[in-house]
Enzyme design. Structure first.
Site, PDB file in Angstrom:
ATOM      1  N   ARG A  86       0.827  -1.191   0.000  1.00 53.96           N
ATOM      2  CA  ARG A  86       0.000   0.000   0.000  1.00 53.96           C
ATOM      3  C   ARG A  86       0.870   1.254   0.000  1.00 53.96           C
ATOM      4  O   ARG A  86       1.704   1.437   0.869  1.00 53.96           O
ATOM      5  CB  ARG A  86      -0.843  -0.043   1.266  1.00 53.96           C
ATOM      6  CG  ARG A  86      -1.717   1.136   1.437  1.00 53.96           C
ATOM      7  CD  ARG A  86      -2.626   0.862   2.623  1.00 53.96           C
ATOM      8  NE  ARG A  86      -3.718   1.809   2.545  1.00 53.96           N
ATOM      9  CZ  ARG A  86      -4.042   2.607   3.532  1.00 53.96           C
ATOM     10  NH1 ARG A  86      -3.382   2.578   4.664  1.00 53.96           N
ATOM     11  NH2 ARG A  86      -5.043   3.422   3.394  1.00 53.96           N
ATOM     12  N   ARG A  95      -4.328   5.249  -3.645  1.00 48.16           N
ATOM     13  CA  ARG A  95      -3.836   4.131  -2.855  1.00 48.16           C
ATOM     14  C   ARG A  95      -3.987   2.809  -3.608  1.00 48.16           C
ATOM     15  O   ARG A  95      -4.920   2.639  -4.393  1.00 48.16           O
ATOM     16  CB  ARG A  95      -4.520   4.060  -1.489  1.00 48.16           C
ATOM     17  CG  ARG A  95      -6.023   3.909  -1.478  1.00 48.16           C
ATOM     18  CD  ARG A  95      -6.811   5.211  -1.456  1.00 48.16           C
ATOM     19  NE  ARG A  95      -6.265   6.306  -0.692  1.00 48.16           N
ATOM     20  CZ  ARG A  95      -6.371   6.452   0.611  1.00 48.16           C
ATOM     21  NH1 ARG A  95      -6.977   5.546   1.333  1.00 48.16           N
ATOM     22  NH2 ARG A  95      -5.879   7.509   1.186  1.00 48.16           N
ATOM     23  N   ASP A  98      -7.084  -0.153   0.029  1.00 47.04           N
ATOM     24  CA  ASP A  98      -7.636   0.351   1.274  1.00 47.04           C
ATOM     25  C   ASP A  98      -8.664  -0.658   1.751  1.00 47.04           C
ATOM     26  O   ASP A  98      -9.541  -1.053   0.976  1.00 47.04           O
ATOM     27  CB  ASP A  98      -8.379   1.654   0.943  1.00 47.04           C
ATOM     28  CG  ASP A  98      -8.213   2.707   1.994  1.00 47.04           C
ATOM     29  OD1 ASP A  98      -7.557   2.447   3.010  1.00 47.04           O
ATOM     30  OD2 ASP A  98      -8.757   3.797   1.785  1.00 47.04           O
ATOM     31  N   ASP A 100     -11.341  -1.051   4.812  1.00 45.66           N
ATOM     32  CA  ASP A 100     -11.953  -0.364   5.949  1.00 45.66           C
ATOM     33  C   ASP A 100     -12.920  -1.306   6.663  1.00 45.66           C
ATOM     34  O   ASP A 100     -13.803  -1.885   6.026  1.00 45.66           O
ATOM     35  CB  ASP A 100     -12.745   0.864   5.473  1.00 45.66           C
ATOM     36  CG  ASP A 100     -11.846   2.000   5.020  1.00 45.66           C
ATOM     37  OD1 ASP A 100     -10.694   2.082   5.491  1.00 45.66           O
ATOM     38  OD2 ASP A 100     -12.299   2.811   4.194  1.00 45.66           O
TER      39      ASP A 100
HETATM   40  N1  ROI Z   1     -13.068   7.798  -3.382  1.00 46.92           N
HETATM   41  C1  ROI Z   1     -13.640   6.720  -3.936  1.00 46.92           C
HETATM   42  N2  ROI Z   1     -14.459   6.884  -4.966  1.00 46.92           N
HETATM   43  N3  ROI Z   1     -13.406   5.453  -3.477  1.00 46.92           N
HETATM   44  C2  ROI Z   1     -12.580   5.227  -2.424  1.00 46.92           C
HETATM   45  O1  ROI Z   1     -12.383   4.058  -2.020  1.00 46.92           O
HETATM   46  C3  ROI Z   1     -11.969   6.345  -1.806  1.00 46.92           C
HETATM   47  N4  ROI Z   1     -11.147   6.200  -0.739  1.00 46.92           N
HETATM   48  C4  ROI Z   1     -10.608   7.242  -0.134  1.00 46.92           C
HETATM   49  C5  ROI Z   1     -10.822   8.656  -0.607  1.00 46.92           C
HETATM   50  C6  ROI Z   1      -9.491   9.250  -0.972  1.00 46.92           C
HETATM   51  C7  ROI Z   1     -11.489   9.445   0.516  1.00 46.92           C
HETATM   52  N5  ROI Z   1     -11.682   8.738  -1.759  1.00 46.92           N
HETATM   53  C8  ROI Z   1     -12.239   7.644  -2.331  1.00 46.92           C
HETATM   54  O2  ROI Z   1      -9.858   7.039   0.934  1.00 46.92           O
END
Ligand code: ROI
Length: 167
Positions: A86, A95, A98, A100
């Protein structure tokens, strides 16, 4: 021993072949210890939320049943992110992967390292649309329905389901 808990994981990538990053991560989530993957949304392409000068994202949500505690699950997710090398040059920037932790059963977690439900999830179409597809009947600990939250998003043009090209 912790009983099995339903957990929902948001996946996102916009670097280094995002489709492949997310597909691989879905497989890796299925292989976590003390965990089974009971479902996965389709893949979505979405415009970046935050700085617009970055590539579009691939997003998805996975449904796990796990006996890992919230922090043990977070450790596993962070280790998996690291294995995808990452890169995260700046806050809200591009990134490779990610992961979450969106929801952990009906629980709320308020720790320096971890907040569940994910504090931004109720405002993000790229989380709510795949989540509502996967678990339309689910509610946040405060009682809000994921289907109703998703229906309230005005995300026209900002997110779309990808055609299934996996076979
Ligand atoms: N925007 C989108 N469309 N999808 C994401 O997974 C995503 N993840 C983030 C930020 C940069 C806020 N924007 C994102 O962390």
């Amino acid at each position: 021993m912790i009983p099995q808990v339903d957990a929902f994981i948001g996946l996102g990538s916009n670097l280094d072949d995002p489709l492949d990053q997310v597909r691989r991560a879905l497989g890796e989530l299925a292989a976590l210890p003390l965990t089974t993957r009971v479902g996965a949304s389709r893949l979505y392409a979405s415009r970046p939320v935050g700085p617009a000068d970055q590539p579009d994202f691939i997003n998805a949500v996975a449904h796990l049943r796990t006996r890992l505690s919230p922090l043990a699950l977070l450790d596993q997710l962070q280790a998996l992110e690291q294995r995808h090398r990452r890169i995260r040059q700046r806050r809200w920037g591009p990134r490779t992967l990610d992961l979450d932790l969106l929801l952990y059963g009906e629980e709320r977690v308020e720790l320096p390292r971890l907040r569940v439900p994910h504090p931004e999830m109720a405002k993000r179409a790229f989380v709510l649309l795949p989540l509502a597809e996967l678990a339309p009947e689910w509610r946040l600990p405060d009682g809000r329905s994921v289907t109703e939250l998703a229906a309230g998003m005005n995300a026209t043009g900002a997110i779309e389901v990808l055609p299934d090209t996996s076979n």
